[in-house]
Motif scaffolding. Structure first.
Motif, PDB file in Angstrom:
ATOM      1  N   ALA A 177      57.563  43.092  45.394  1.00 59.87           N
ATOM      2  CA  ALA A 177      58.285  42.859  46.646  1.00 59.87           C
ATOM      3  C   ALA A 177      58.080  44.015  47.622  1.00 59.87           C
ATOM      4  O   ALA A 177      57.813  43.802  48.811  1.00 59.87           O
ATOM      5  CB  ALA A 177      59.772  42.658  46.359  1.00 59.87           C
ATOM      6  N   LEU A 178      58.206  45.238  47.137  1.00 64.53           N
ATOM      7  CA  LEU A 178      57.999  46.388  48.012  1.00 64.53           C
ATOM      8  C   LEU A 178      56.568  46.412  48.545  1.00 64.53           C
ATOM      9  O   LEU A 178      56.332  46.722  49.721  1.00 64.53           O
ATOM     10  CB  LEU A 178      58.301  47.679  47.252  1.00 64.53           C
ATOM     11  CG  LEU A 178      59.748  47.867  46.770  1.00 64.53           C
ATOM     12  CD1 LEU A 178      59.864  49.116  45.919  1.00 64.53           C
ATOM     13  CD2 LEU A 178      60.714  47.921  47.943  1.00 64.53           C
ATOM     14  N   ASN A 179      55.620  46.088  47.686  1.00 68.78           N
ATOM     15  CA  ASN A 179      54.220  46.059  48.100  1.00 68.78           C
ATOM     16  C   ASN A 179      53.988  44.995  49.167  1.00 68.78           C
ATOM     17  O   ASN A 179      53.271  45.217  50.151  1.00 68.78           O
ATOM     18  CB  ASN A 179      53.337  45.784  46.884  1.00 68.78           C
ATOM     19  CG  ASN A 179      51.895  46.182  47.095  1.00 68.78           C
ATOM     20  OD1 ASN A 179      51.608  47.275  47.565  1.00 68.78           O
ATOM     21  ND2 ASN A 179      50.975  45.298  46.742  1.00 68.78           N
ATOM     22  N   ALA A 180      54.605  43.826  48.991  1.00 73.71           N
ATOM     23  CA  ALA A 180      54.441  42.742  49.954  1.00 73.71           C
ATOM     24  C   ALA A 180      55.042  43.103  51.308  1.00 73.71           C
ATOM     25  O   ALA A 180      54.439  42.864  52.361  1.00 73.71           O
ATOM     26  CB  ALA A 180      55.082  41.466  49.416  1.00 73.71           C
ATOM     27  N   VAL A 181      56.228  43.686  51.287  1.00 75.08           N
ATOM     28  CA  VAL A 181      56.908  43.995  52.542  1.00 75.08           C
ATOM     29  C   VAL A 181      56.189  45.102  53.298  1.00 75.08           C
ATOM     30  O   VAL A 181      56.206  45.137  54.540  1.00 75.08           O
ATOM     31  CB  VAL A 181      58.380  44.347  52.270  1.00 75.08           C
ATOM     32  CG1 VAL A 181      59.089  44.790  53.546  1.00 75.08           C
ATOM     33  CG2 VAL A 181      59.103  43.133  51.665  1.00 75.08           C
ATOM     34  N   ALA A 182      55.535  45.997  52.586  1.00 74.91           N
ATOM     35  CA  ALA A 182      54.780  47.050  53.269  1.00 74.91           C
ATOM     36  C   ALA A 182      53.726  46.468  54.203  1.00 74.91           C
ATOM     37  O   ALA A 182      53.454  47.024  55.268  1.00 74.91           O
ATOM     38  CB  ALA A 182      54.132  47.982  52.244  1.00 74.91           C
ATOM     39  N   VAL A 183      53.118  45.345  53.826  1.00 71.23           N
ATOM     40  CA  VAL A 183      52.052  44.759  54.648  1.00 71.23           C
ATOM     41  C   VAL A 183      52.510  43.564  55.472  1.00 71.23           C
ATOM     42  O   VAL A 183      51.890  43.239  56.481  1.00 71.23           O
ATOM     43  CB  VAL A 183      50.831  44.347  53.791  1.00 71.23           C
ATOM     44  CG1 VAL A 183      50.193  45.566  53.160  1.00 71.23           C
ATOM     45  CG2 VAL A 183      51.204  43.321  52.730  1.00 71.23           C
ATOM     46  N   ASP A 184      53.580  42.895  55.046  1.00 72.49           N
ATOM     47  CA  ASP A 184      54.042  41.690  55.738  1.00 72.49           C
ATOM     48  C   ASP A 184      55.166  42.061  56.704  1.00 72.49           C
ATOM     49  O   ASP A 184      56.337  42.166  56.318  1.00 72.49           O
ATOM     50  CB  ASP A 184      54.517  40.646  54.731  1.00 72.49           C
ATOM     51  CG  ASP A 184      54.682  39.271  55.354  1.00 72.49           C
ATOM     52  OD1 ASP A 184      54.907  39.196  56.575  1.00 72.49           O
ATOM     53  OD2 ASP A 184      54.581  38.268  54.613  1.00 72.49           O
ATOM     54  N   LYS A 185      54.798  42.246  57.938  1.00 72.42           N
ATOM     55  CA  LYS A 185      55.754  42.750  58.927  1.00 72.42           C
ATOM     56  C   LYS A 185      56.739  41.690  59.397  1.00 72.42           C
ATOM     57  O   LYS A 185      57.649  41.986  60.175  1.00 72.42           O
ATOM     58  CB  LYS A 185      54.998  43.335  60.126  1.00 72.42           C
ATOM     59  CG  LYS A 185      54.010  44.446  59.755  1.00 72.42           C
ATOM     60  CD  LYS A 185      54.671  45.588  59.007  1.00 72.42           C
ATOM     61  CE  LYS A 185      53.680  46.718  58.719  1.00 72.42           C
ATOM     62  NZ  LYS A 185      54.279  47.813  57.941  1.00 72.42           N
TER      63      LYS A 185
END
Length: 359
Positions: A177-185
């Motif tokens: 989730a943290l990885n996804a949110v880092a790139v998905d603005k």
């Protein structure tokens, strides 16, 4: 076809044995076909197949959507009853690693729907009711993408305010989730509960204890396992997860207490009733998830972990690496799996307040 292990001392594999690379145990485990569904499958009913009670305060329906790689994902959508015509804030939820949407993530989704959110709990690619072959394999890239695919789905629903979408990741899906949110603005806020960084634990072992020699040995074994899989035309699987033989560490006993008992058993869960492919760790070994955690900011992040959890250090080091705004909440007395389903331990009020002000 069963292949006998080369080293009997490495044949034992339980819930997190596949992650404990300090003993280079991953590749030398007993190589067997996935076990058949157990008698506990009777727990799965036609009307309600979750391990938690159904709430009469929410509407529920099964949904499906595709990720960017063309894999069809299966989800359970929970909506508050009597929601009216206003567009709702929404949450995409998944985890723990090896669990299914009928377990912890579904409980979180239903509870947040009771509190006014549209919430979807979904099975990641290759697991549960979601598509993808072979079964029971994970990928730091594809499973990160799965969160963004859930955001795609939510943002297309007429009852969702696409400018108010958040994410909750549990256990190994906390790191995803943290990885996804880092790139998905598009995602405006993220909560990671009892978080694991799967790339860190698979490549370095618990508490970063794996030596270079041990890591090299594991990679040699995993690499050679690929020859065996190629010869058979299908991947080999380890023994069923979370079996206890006696003498295991307490956190493994805790996993068994959730996944292998009526408390949390589900026949589609890898952790309850099956096993990962032997080569599952390969893509995790040199692809760290949280390098860009600072880029979640300025969107807020909330990390929640149990005081007694063996995995607490994952949240603490992620918190130290992240930029403001960020919060770290340590739940007194809680272990790792308490935050899967213990209503008296999970700080749902804190999570609700966080998303209410962030979305």
């Amino acid at each position: 076809m069963n292949i006998e292990p080369r080293n009997d001392s490495l044949a034992e594999l339980s819930r997190r044995g596949i992650l404990q690379l300090s003993g280079a145990a991953v590749a030398a485990t007993s190589l067997m076909a996935m076990p058949a569904t157990s008698a506990h499958a009777a727990q799965d009913s036609a009307n309600w197949d979750k391990v938690f009670p159904k709430s009469n305060r929410v509407d529920h329906r099964k949904v499906s959507f595709k990720n960017r790689y063309g894999i069809t994902l299966s989800g359970d959508l929970y909506l508050p009853k009597g929601r009216g015509a206003d567009r709702l804030p929404a949450l995409a939820i998944s985890g723990p690693f090896g669990a299914v949407k009928e377990q912890s993530s579904g409980l979180y989704a239903q509870t947040m729907a009771e509190r006014g959110f549209a919430a979807i709990a979904f099975d990641p690619s290759y697991t549960g009711e979601s598509g993808g072959e072979p079964r029971n394999v994970a990928s730091p890239d594809i499973n990160t993408e799965d969160f963004s695919a859930a955001v795609d789905f939510l943002g297309l629903q007429p009852f969702v305010d696409r400018e108010r979408i958040g994410v909750i990741g549990i256990c190994g899906w906390g790191g995803m989730a943290l990885n996804a949110v880092a790139v998905d603005k598009r995602v405006k806020a993220v909560v990671a509960v009892t978080m694991y960084d799967m790339t860190r634990v698979m490549s370095k072992g618990y508490n970063d204890s794996v030596t270079l020699a041990e890591r090299t040995k594991t990679l040699e074994q995993l690499s050679r396992q690929r020859w065996l899989d190629a010869e058979r035309g299908a991947p080999a699987y380890g023994p069923p997860m979370n079996e206890l033989k006696g003498g295991e560490a307490q956190f493994l006993v805790d996993y068994h207490g959730y996944y292998k008992t009526p408390r949390g058993f589900h026949p589609r869960s890898v952790n309850s009733n099956a096993s990962w492919t032997i080569t599952n760790p390969l893509s995790f070994m040199n692809m760290p998830l949280l390098i860009y955690i600072k880029e979640i900011a300025p969107r807020p992040m909330l990390l929640i972990h149990g005081e007694k959890a063996h995995s607490r250090y994952f949240s603490e080091t992620a918190f130290a690496a992240a930029a403001e705004p960020k919060e770290l909440v340590i739940i007194p007395g809680a272990n790792h799996v308490d935050l899967y389903d213990r209503a008296d331990k999970i700080p749902f009020d804190r999570i609700t307040a966080f998303f209410s002000r962030s979305l």
